[in-house]
Scaffold this motif. Sequence first.
Motif, PDB file in Angstrom:
ATOM      1  N   MET A   1       0.845  -1.177   0.000  1.00  0.00           N
ATOM      2  CA  MET A   1       0.000   0.000   0.000  1.00  0.00           C
ATOM      3  C   MET A   1       0.890   1.239   0.000  1.00  0.00           C
ATOM      4  N   ILE A   2       0.497   2.212  -0.802  1.00  0.00           N
ATOM      5  CA  ILE A   2       1.200   3.494  -0.882  1.00  0.00           C
ATOM      6  C   ILE A   2       0.252   4.589  -0.442  1.00  0.00           C
ATOM      7  N   LYS A   3       0.750   5.489   0.405  1.00  0.00           N
ATOM      8  CA  LYS A   3      -0.004   6.676   0.815  1.00  0.00           C
ATOM      9  C   LYS A   3       0.820   7.892   0.427  1.00  0.00           C
ATOM     10  N   LYS A   4       0.205   8.806  -0.315  1.00  0.00           N
ATOM     11  CA  LYS A   4       0.894  10.000  -0.795  1.00  0.00           C
ATOM     12  C   LYS A   4       0.117  11.242  -0.383  1.00  0.00           C
ATOM     13  N   PRO A   5       0.663  12.050   0.532  1.00  0.00           N
ATOM     14  CA  PRO A   5      -0.016  13.301   0.880  1.00  0.00           C
ATOM     15  C   PRO A   5       0.175  14.329  -0.236  1.00  0.00           C
ATOM     16  N   LEU A   6      -0.911  15.005  -0.597  1.00  0.00           N
ATOM     17  CA  LEU A   6      -0.887  16.008  -1.662  1.00  0.00           C
ATOM     18  C   LEU A   6      -1.726  17.216  -1.267  1.00  0.00           C
ATOM     19  N   LYS A   7      -1.593  18.270  -2.044  1.00  0.00           N
ATOM     20  CA  LYS A   7      -2.388  19.481  -1.850  1.00  0.00           C
ATOM     21  C   LYS A   7      -3.011  19.844  -3.190  1.00  0.00           C
ATOM     22  N   ILE A   8      -4.285  20.251  -3.167  1.00  0.00           N
ATOM     23  CA  ILE A   8      -4.952  20.715  -4.378  1.00  0.00           C
ATOM     24  C   ILE A   8      -4.351  22.070  -4.735  1.00  0.00           C
ATOM     25  N   LYS A   9      -3.721  22.165  -5.896  1.00  0.00           N
ATOM     26  CA  LYS A   9      -3.035  23.399  -6.285  1.00  0.00           C
ATOM     27  C   LYS A   9      -3.932  24.359  -7.047  1.00  0.00           C
ATOM     28  N   CYS A  10      -4.981  23.871  -7.629  1.00  0.00           N
ATOM     29  CA  CYS A  10      -5.910  24.711  -8.380  1.00  0.00           C
ATOM     30  C   CYS A  10      -6.663  25.608  -7.402  1.00  0.00           C
ATOM     31  N   ASP A  11      -6.526  26.930  -7.562  1.00  0.00           N
ATOM     32  CA  ASP A  11      -7.131  27.880  -6.624  1.00  0.00           C
ATOM     33  C   ASP A  11      -8.636  27.717  -6.476  1.00  0.00           C
ATOM     34  N   ASP A  12      -9.305  27.386  -7.570  1.00  0.00           N
ATOM     35  CA  ASP A  12     -10.765  27.268  -7.558  1.00  0.00           C
ATOM     36  C   ASP A  12     -11.255  25.896  -7.113  1.00  0.00           C
TER      37      ASP A  12
END
Length: 85
Positions: A1-12
């Motif tokens: 299992m892989i867990k990848k933390p990310l952030k939504i970069k699209c302002d809208d």
Amino acid sequence: MIKKPLKIKCDDGLDARPIALLVQEASQYESRVFIEIGSKKINAKSIMGMMSLKLSGGEDLTVVAEGVDEEAAANGIEKFLEHAR
């Protein structure tokens, strides 16, 4: 299992069209792919589930992939989210 933390970069954030494309991206992989936000864990291959998340710009999430092509799935979702508009 892989867990990848990310952030939504699209302002809208992500509306219906990018969400549909995200579901298509996730559906290419054999692995189970989920998006976690807080206590919610949604199947990334489910259009209704993904629409229920209402992904906003700047929001933190975790991509969870589990299966034979989990690394490719996690990387594919990460790449998609980096370029989503």
